[in-house]
Scaffold this motif. Structure first.
Motif, PDB file in Angstrom:
ATOM      1  N   GLY A 129       0.809  -1.207   0.000  1.00 49.37           N
ATOM      2  CA  GLY A 129       0.000   0.000   0.000  1.00 49.37           C
ATOM      3  C   GLY A 129       0.845   1.261   0.000  1.00 49.37           C
ATOM      4  O   GLY A 129       0.516   2.253  -0.670  1.00 49.37           O
ATOM      5  N   ASP A 130       1.952   1.229   0.723  1.00 53.91           N
ATOM      6  CA  ASP A 130       2.861   2.373   0.748  1.00 53.91           C
ATOM      7  C   ASP A 130       3.416   2.647  -0.648  1.00 53.91           C
ATOM      8  O   ASP A 130       3.477   3.803  -1.095  1.00 53.91           O
ATOM      9  N   ARG A 131       3.806   1.577  -1.349  1.00 57.13           N
ATOM     10  CA  ARG A 131       4.344   1.751  -2.704  1.00 57.13           C
ATOM     11  C   ARG A 131       3.290   2.331  -3.643  1.00 57.13           C
ATOM     12  O   ARG A 131       3.604   3.163  -4.502  1.00 57.13           O
ATOM     13  N   ILE A 132       2.034   1.890  -3.489  1.00 57.96           N
ATOM     14  CA  ILE A 132       0.957   2.372  -4.354  1.00 57.96           C
ATOM     15  C   ILE A 132       0.758   3.873  -4.189  1.00 57.96           C
ATOM     16  O   ILE A 132       0.683   4.627  -5.163  1.00 57.96           O
ATOM     17  N   VAL A 133       0.698   4.325  -2.938  1.00 61.89           N
ATOM     18  CA  VAL A 133       0.470   5.749  -2.691  1.00 61.89           C
ATOM     19  C   VAL A 133       1.653   6.578  -3.169  1.00 61.89           C
ATOM     20  O   VAL A 133       1.497   7.635  -3.779  1.00 61.89           O
ATOM     21  N   ARG A 134       2.881   6.125  -2.898  1.00 60.55           N
ATOM     22  CA  ARG A 134       4.076   6.863  -3.310  1.00 60.55           C
ATOM     23  C   ARG A 134       4.158   7.002  -4.839  1.00 60.55           C
ATOM     24  O   ARG A 134       4.748   7.957  -5.350  1.00 60.55           O
ATOM     25  N   ALA A 135       3.589   6.020  -5.533  1.00 63.76           N
ATOM     26  CA  ALA A 135       3.598   6.064  -6.999  1.00 63.76           C
ATOM     27  C   ALA A 135       2.483   6.943  -7.559  1.00 63.76           C
ATOM     28  O   ALA A 135       2.323   7.056  -8.787  1.00 63.76           O
ATOM     29  N   GLY A 136       1.704   7.560  -6.678  1.00 68.66           N
ATOM     30  CA  GLY A 136       0.613   8.420  -7.136  1.00 68.66           C
ATOM     31  C   GLY A 136      -0.590   7.641  -7.618  1.00 68.66           C
ATOM     32  O   GLY A 136      -1.430   8.174  -8.355  1.00 68.66           O
ATOM     33  N   GLU A 137      -0.682   6.400  -7.196  1.00 64.18           N
ATOM     34  CA  GLU A 137      -1.796   5.550  -7.618  1.00 64.18           C
ATOM     35  C   GLU A 137      -2.769   5.371  -6.464  1.00 64.18           C
ATOM     36  O   GLU A 137      -2.542   5.858  -5.347  1.00 64.18           O
TER      37      GLU A 137
END
Length: 323
Positions: A129-137
């Motif tokens: 989830g952290d990666r998703i948000v950081r990617a702007g998704e």
């Protein structure tokens, strides 16, 4: 006594100076600190000549094979940690009259908390989830609620017992297994003892907490891993050698388990190309289970082991597995 630390790590220098070097000096001993590697075996052996003891941090790997027999002045190896057998040939040390000491229990709660943190990280897909948000998704992937699920703990030593207690406090149904039955200690634990194969079949989360010995190497076999539920999570904060990593990675690549979390690896740092990094629910940490301020006491205890040995009252002595 003259003591040398060859494999000093800069991140530990201040702690060791305060909690080890100064107390040793006050007791009439001298510890010399070097931030060197073990790759050059001859240089490592040369560095240790004339010293009575070696203080080993072992972040970089085991002592070179020829080390013990090539330092005739050596009387003591003070290992900073629990698993001395992984880093020191204890049987050879005994044959040479060299005492090996360790710190039997210094970070049980810290490692147990990290195991629980990893369990939650996978169950609730936190790093993903952290990666998703950081990617702007913005994507929401289904997680697992742990309350009411079964936690299987492999190993009922100090760390395993902490994990059992915390799992039960979370409302999980706990089952556990240990190579040696400990009726009195286990009677005080929540949950129940089961056979190892049953533990893998019924558990939603399996957390590994056995030490690495010849008897436990490869204990968690491909057959056991293959019996995990498709919704299962595996957490390893123990040692890589107890686990068939090839079989685990195959399960992850084939999406046959929900996810896994690893804090220990075959080589550290690991070979990145060998890890199934494309699996979205694989959580990896750099062997930090014991890295808390409270657990830093390990350095001081290893120093006090040296003082006790010099005073003729050795403690926390490690014996070869054959004894």
């Amino acid at each position: 006594m003259r003591i040398v630390c060859i494999d000093g790590e800069r991140q530990y220098a201040d702690i060791v100076k305060r909690d080890v070097i100064e107390p040793l000096r006050a007791a009439g001993h001298q510890l010399d600190w070097f931030e060197e590697r073990f790759e050059d075996v001859d240089a490592t052996i040369a560095r240790a000549q004339g010293y009575d003891a070696v203080y080993i941090i072992a972040d970089q790997g085991p002592l070179p094979e020829r080390f013990l027999s090539s330092v005739p002045s050596l009387k003591l190896v003070s290992f900073v940690g629990t698993g001395a057998h992984r880093f020191v040939n204890v049987a050879e040390a005994e044959s040479l009259g060299i005492t090996v000491t360790n710190v039997p229990d210094f970070a049980s709660r810290s490692v147990a908390e990290h195991a629980i943190a990893l369990m939650f990280s996978v169950a609730r897909r936190v790093p993903e989830g952290d990666r998703i948000v950081r990617a702007g998704e913005w994507a929401k992937h289904q997680g697992l609620k742990l309350r009411g699920r079964t936690l299987g703990v492999v190993g009922t030593g100090a760390i395993g017992r902490e994990v059992i207690q915390m799992g039960a406090a979370l409302g999980m149904d706990v089952v556990f297994w240990n190579r040696t039955e400990r009726p009195e200690a286990e009677a005080e634990l929540p949950g129940r003892r089961v056979a190892l194969d049953e533990l893998f079949r019924v558990s939603d989360v399996v957390s590994l907490h056995v030490t690495h010995t010849p008897e436990t190497e490869g204990l968690v076999s491909a057959e056991l891993l293959g019996s995990l539920k498709p919704s299962a999570i595996l957490v390893n904060t123990a040692r890589d050698e107890i686990l068939d990593r090839t079989a685990l990675f195959a399960l992850l690549r084939e999406d046959r388990i929900f996810g896994a979390a690893l804090d220990v690896f075959e080589t550290e740092p690991p070979e990145i190309s060998e890890l199934p990094l494309d699996h979205p629910n694989l959580v990896l940490t750099p062997h930090i289970g014991f890295h808390t301020d409270e657990a830093d006491e390990v350095f001081a205890i290893a120093g006090r082991n040296i003082i006790a040995f010099a005073d003729g009252t050795p403690r926390n002595v490690v014996h070869s597995i054959t004894q």
